[in-house]
Motif scaffolding. Structure first.
Motif, PDB file in Angstrom:
ATOM      1  N   PHE A   1      26.949   8.147  21.159  1.00 38.00           N
ATOM      2  CA  PHE A   1      25.575   9.061  21.342  1.00 38.00           C
ATOM      3  C   PHE A   1      24.663   8.097  20.901  1.00 38.00           C
ATOM      4  O   PHE A   1      23.448   7.786  21.251  1.00 38.00           O
ATOM      5  CB  PHE A   1      25.526  10.200  20.672  1.00 38.00           C
ATOM      6  N   LEU A   2      24.730   7.360  19.561  1.00 41.34           N
ATOM      7  CA  LEU A   2      23.657   6.279  19.016  1.00 41.34           C
ATOM      8  C   LEU A   2      23.374   5.217  20.014  1.00 41.34           C
ATOM      9  O   LEU A   2      22.310   4.830  19.940  1.00 41.34           O
ATOM     10  CB  LEU A   2      23.993   5.956  17.772  1.00 41.34           C
ATOM     11  N   THR A   3      24.301   4.613  20.636  1.00 41.60           N
ATOM     12  CA  THR A   3      24.276   3.532  21.340  1.00 41.60           C
ATOM     13  C   THR A   3      23.387   3.946  22.591  1.00 41.60           C
ATOM     14  O   THR A   3      22.670   3.305  23.083  1.00 41.60           O
ATOM     15  CB  THR A   3      25.612   3.009  21.892  1.00 41.60           C
ATOM     16  N   ARG A   4      23.530   5.027  23.010  1.00 47.39           N
ATOM     17  CA  ARG A   4      22.936   5.633  24.248  1.00 47.39           C
ATOM     18  C   ARG A   4      21.288   5.792  23.957  1.00 47.39           C
ATOM     19  O   ARG A   4      20.376   5.635  24.550  1.00 47.39           O
ATOM     20  CB  ARG A   4      23.348   7.157  24.660  1.00 47.39           C
ATOM     21  N   ILE A   5      21.107   6.535  22.496  1.00 46.98           N
ATOM     22  CA  ILE A   5      19.783   6.913  22.044  1.00 46.98           C
ATOM     23  C   ILE A   5      18.905   5.364  21.951  1.00 46.98           C
ATOM     24  O   ILE A   5      18.049   5.306  22.214  1.00 46.98           O
ATOM     25  CB  ILE A   5      19.953   7.521  20.756  1.00 46.98           C
ATOM     26  N   ILE A   6      19.579   4.594  21.217  1.00 46.99           N
ATOM     27  CA  ILE A   6      18.987   3.252  20.602  1.00 46.99           C
ATOM     28  C   ILE A   6      18.787   2.228  21.994  1.00 46.99           C
ATOM     29  O   ILE A   6      17.819   1.599  22.198  1.00 46.99           O
ATOM     30  CB  ILE A   6      19.822   2.740  19.563  1.00 46.99           C
TER      31      ILE A   6
END
Length: 166
Positions: free
Chosen positions: A91-96
């Motif tokens: 999810f963090l990879t998707r957000i960033i």
């Protein structure tokens, strides 16, 4: 691409072979963590790296993801933590970076994979089975050990000067 996956699996088995014989679960946890990492990558791959799967292959990917994720969460207490870390990283990879894709199906797989561990925890709680760590005062124990500089020096010395490979 498949060669890299096969090489990774063989390397992992080569490194962890003694742990399978000894009966400890850490080697098995490492195998499932690696498989879960690979499956999360396949589920959330960027546009240029997605696999072209037909409906049967996609179903097989979803089912294998569910079984590997569920198994990972049920192996030791660390398995659940590792799964949460992997999903959070996705999810963090998707957000960033905005490169990965996380579909509704992927989110459903993540959530449904938590059902077996949730059922297990409920059954244990109803049966009065406790975790030995849950009953201890873990925070006090950790805070008492965090500032022991001598322990860090021993760990570093063991890592630097110990030439034995397990």
């Amino acid at each position: 691409h498949r060669f890299k996956q096969l090489l990774l699996c063989n390397l992992l088995l080569f490194i962890l072979y003694k742990h399978f014989i000894s009966g400890y679960m850490d080697g098995i946890l490492a195998i499932y963590f690696t498989a879960a990492s690979l499956l999360i990558y396949l589920l959330t791959a960027p546009a240029g790296e997605r696999l072209d799967l037909n409906s049967n292959q996609r179903l097989l990917l979803y089912l294998s993801s569910f079984f590997v994720f569920s198994s990972l969460t049920l192996i030791k207490n660390e398995g659940l933590v590792l799964f949460v870390v992997l999903v959070s990283a996705a999810f963090l990879t998707r957000i960033i970076f905005r490169k990965t894709r996380i579909t509704a199906t992927t989110i459903i797989i993540f959530l449904v994979s938590l059902a077996p561990i949730a059922i297990w925890k409920i059954v244990c709680a109803k049966s009065g089975v406790n975790n030995d760590l849950a009953g201890s005062n873990l925070t006090t124990q950790l805070m008492g050990r965090v500032f022991l500089i001598g322990a860090y020096l021993k760990i570093v010395a063991a890592l630097v000067f110990n030439s034995r490979v397990y």
